[in-house]
Design a protein around this motif. Structure first.
Motif, PDB file in Angstrom:
ATOM      1  N   MET A  12       0.849  -1.191   0.000  1.00 10.72           N
ATOM      2  CA  MET A  12       0.000   0.000   0.000  1.00 10.72           C
ATOM      3  C   MET A  12       0.884   1.240   0.000  1.00 10.72           C
ATOM      4  O   MET A  12       1.699   1.421   0.909  1.00 10.72           O
ATOM      5  CB  MET A  12      -0.920   0.012   1.219  1.00 10.72           C
ATOM      6  N   ALA A  13       0.736   2.054  -1.036  1.00  9.20           N
ATOM      7  CA  ALA A  13       1.501   3.291  -1.143  1.00  9.20           C
ATOM      8  C   ALA A  13       0.710   4.448  -0.552  1.00  9.20           C
ATOM      9  O   ALA A  13      -0.487   4.595  -0.813  1.00  9.20           O
ATOM     10  CB  ALA A  13       1.837   3.585  -2.607  1.00  9.20           C
ATOM     11  N   VAL A  18      -0.638   3.024  -7.082  1.00 13.53           N
ATOM     12  CA  VAL A  18      -0.025   1.756  -7.454  1.00 13.53           C
ATOM     13  C   VAL A  18      -0.499   0.687  -6.486  1.00 13.53           C
ATOM     14  O   VAL A  18      -1.033   0.980  -5.416  1.00 13.53           O
ATOM     15  CB  VAL A  18       1.522   1.829  -7.433  1.00 13.53           C
ATOM     16  N   ALA A  19      -0.293  -0.575  -6.880  1.00 16.01           N
ATOM     17  CA  ALA A  19      -0.596  -1.720  -6.015  1.00 16.01           C
ATOM     18  C   ALA A  19      -2.028  -1.641  -5.468  1.00 16.01           C
ATOM     19  O   ALA A  19      -2.961  -1.388  -6.223  1.00 16.01           O
ATOM     20  CB  ALA A  19       0.440  -1.833  -4.895  1.00 16.01           C
ATOM     21  N   THR A  20      -2.200  -1.808  -4.156  1.00 17.17           N
ATOM     22  CA  THR A  20      -3.544  -1.814  -3.579  1.00 17.17           C
ATOM     23  C   THR A  20      -4.285  -0.508  -3.846  1.00 17.17           C
ATOM     24  O   THR A  20      -5.493  -0.508  -4.105  1.00 17.17           O
ATOM     25  CB  THR A  20      -3.459  -2.064  -2.062  1.00 17.17           C
ATOM     26  N   ALA A  21      -3.561   0.612  -3.805  1.00 15.74           N
ATOM     27  CA  ALA A  21      -4.193   1.914  -4.028  1.00 15.74           C
ATOM     28  C   ALA A  21      -4.742   2.054  -5.442  1.00 15.74           C
ATOM     29  O   ALA A  21      -5.650   2.861  -5.679  1.00 15.74           O
ATOM     30  CB  ALA A  21      -3.193   3.038  -3.754  1.00 15.74           C
ATOM     31  N   ALA A  22      -4.222   1.276  -6.381  1.00 14.81           N
ATOM     32  CA  ALA A  22      -4.740   1.292  -7.753  1.00 14.81           C
ATOM     33  C   ALA A  22      -5.829   0.248  -7.956  1.00 14.81           C
ATOM     34  O   ALA A  22      -6.823   0.500  -8.649  1.00 14.81           O
ATOM     35  CB  ALA A  22      -3.602   1.039  -8.749  1.00 14.81           C
ATOM     36  N   GLY A 218       0.515  -1.993 -14.449  1.00 16.39           N
ATOM     37  CA  GLY A 218       0.349  -3.436 -14.303  1.00 16.39           C
ATOM     38  C   GLY A 218      -0.722  -3.771 -13.284  1.00 16.39           C
ATOM     39  O   GLY A 218      -1.481  -4.732 -13.456  1.00 16.39           O
ATOM     40  N   ASP A 219      -0.816  -2.974 -12.227  1.00 15.66           N
ATOM     41  CA  ASP A 219      -1.848  -3.180 -11.215  1.00 15.66           C
ATOM     42  C   ASP A 219      -3.234  -2.860 -11.773  1.00 15.66           C
ATOM     43  O   ASP A 219      -4.220  -3.530 -11.445  1.00 15.66           O
ATOM     44  CB  ASP A 219      -1.568  -2.306  -9.990  1.00 15.66           C
ATOM     45  N   PRO A 264      -4.383   9.140 -11.970  1.00 12.48           N
ATOM     46  CA  PRO A 264      -5.432   9.489 -10.996  1.00 12.48           C
ATOM     47  C   PRO A 264      -6.752   8.807 -11.351  1.00 12.48           C
ATOM     48  O   PRO A 264      -7.630   9.364 -11.994  1.00 12.48           O
ATOM     49  CB  PRO A 264      -5.527  11.019 -11.132  1.00 12.48           C
ATOM     50  N   LEU A 265      -6.878   7.567 -10.886  1.00 14.23           N
ATOM     51  CA  LEU A 265      -7.932   6.667 -11.358  1.00 14.23           C
ATOM     52  C   LEU A 265      -9.352   7.146 -11.108  1.00 14.23           C
ATOM     53  O   LEU A 265     -10.251   6.912 -11.932  1.00 14.23           O
ATOM     54  CB  LEU A 265      -7.762   5.307 -10.688  1.00 14.23           C
ATOM     55  N   GLU A 266      -9.574   7.790  -9.968  1.00  7.05           N
ATOM     56  CA  GLU A 266     -10.951   8.105  -9.584  1.00  7.05           C
ATOM     57  C   GLU A 266     -11.664   8.961 -10.635  1.00  7.05           C
ATOM     58  O   GLU A 266     -12.885   8.896 -10.757  1.00  7.05           O
ATOM     59  CB  GLU A 266     -10.953   8.813  -8.228  1.00  7.05           C
TER      60      GLU A 266
END
Length: 272
Positions: A12-13, A18-22, A218-219, A264-266
């Motif tokens: 978790m970043a 990235v990772a869980t946050a993505a 990749g995430d 910024p996915l949201e």
């Protein structure tokens, strides 16, 4: 359709997608109840050059007995960054127990790229990832990681289709049922190669590269892929949807000034 409960076991970043946050916002937006178990707490994406990491193996060791006592169950588990060999043994043991109860196990063996292992990744880490693969229903290493996992020679000029299928077979020999290899040049074309154990078929899906770098793509690929698979999608079609989603997100954000924070996915969940 009943949505599947999925546990993310990944880092978790604090700053960056990235990772869980993505993965968490994408899978949540798709309607899946998402739970998380951090393998490490990371101050920010590594692309900034300076960072602080706290490994959470002792925390994980205390979590599993509590969850077992409380009877927590998940339809699927997706693992990503594994911080140590000791952590890998804990997580793979848990995944093996869950798989025996019918839980689907997805493994993204995050270790390196462009022919090299990431800083801090050791041969012991590679062996630990092989242990994770042994309990997996589906893995999706990139070409570099596939080579390290199978002891194959990395070719920066890419490989042929027959070589890709052979590499998939070698990954399956470690224990996974189905496999993808991402970011691989097949006959000169950027592609994702795959084997679907349900159909017994190989496939190769080409894509167009956009010449910018974002951490976490990749995430994003993993989350879109897993979300569609949990909704009953077939592997090849779900892989194509994940590839299309990543391409669209990169294209929409290619002019961002700070690419180190990821996408910024949201702002863009609706296009997925």
């Amino acid at each position: 359709m009943s949505k599947k409960h999925i546990l993310l076991i990944n880092d978790m970043a604090g700053y960056g997608k990235v990772a869980t946050a993505a993965m968490l916002p994408i899978l949540s937006y798709q309607g899946h109840p998402v739970y998380n178990l951090p393998t490490a707490l990371v101050s920010n994406t590594l692309d900034y050059g300076k960072f602080n990491i706290l490994e959470t193996t002792d925390y994980i060791k205390g979590v599993f007995p509590v969850w077992k006592e409380l009877g927590f169950r998940f339809d699927a588990v997706a693992t990503g960054f594994i911080a140590s060999e000791r952590q890998a043994k804990l997580v793979s043991g848990y995944c093996r127990e869950q798989a025996a109860r019918g839980t689907t196990i997805f493994v993204d063996p995050i270790m390196g790229d462009e022919g090299k292992l990431y800083n801090g990744v050791t041969p012991a880490t590679v062996n630990s990832m092989r242990e994770m693969i042994g309990v997996a229903d589906l893995i999706f290493p990139n070409y570099t990681e596939a080579c390290y996992l199978t002891g194959s020679t990395y070719n920066e000029d890419g490989i042929g289709l027959d070589d890709a299928e052979n590499l998939l077979d070698r990954l399956r020999g470690i224990g996974t049922k189905s496999a993808l290899i991402t970011s691989v040049l097949i006959d000169g074309t950027p592609s994702v190669a795959g084997y679907n154990h349900r159909t017994g078929q190989y496939f190769s899906l080409p894509y167009t590269e956009i010449p910018v770098h974002f951490p976490g793509t990749g995430d994003i690929f993993s989350a879109i892929l897993i979300g569609h698979l949990l909704d009953g999608g077939q592997l090849e079609a779900s892989t194509q949807k994940a590839m299309d989603g990543v391409y669209r997100l990169i294209d929409l954000n290619k002019d961002n000034k700070d690419k180190n924070m990821g996408i910024p996915l949201e702002k863009y969940l609706g296009i997925l």
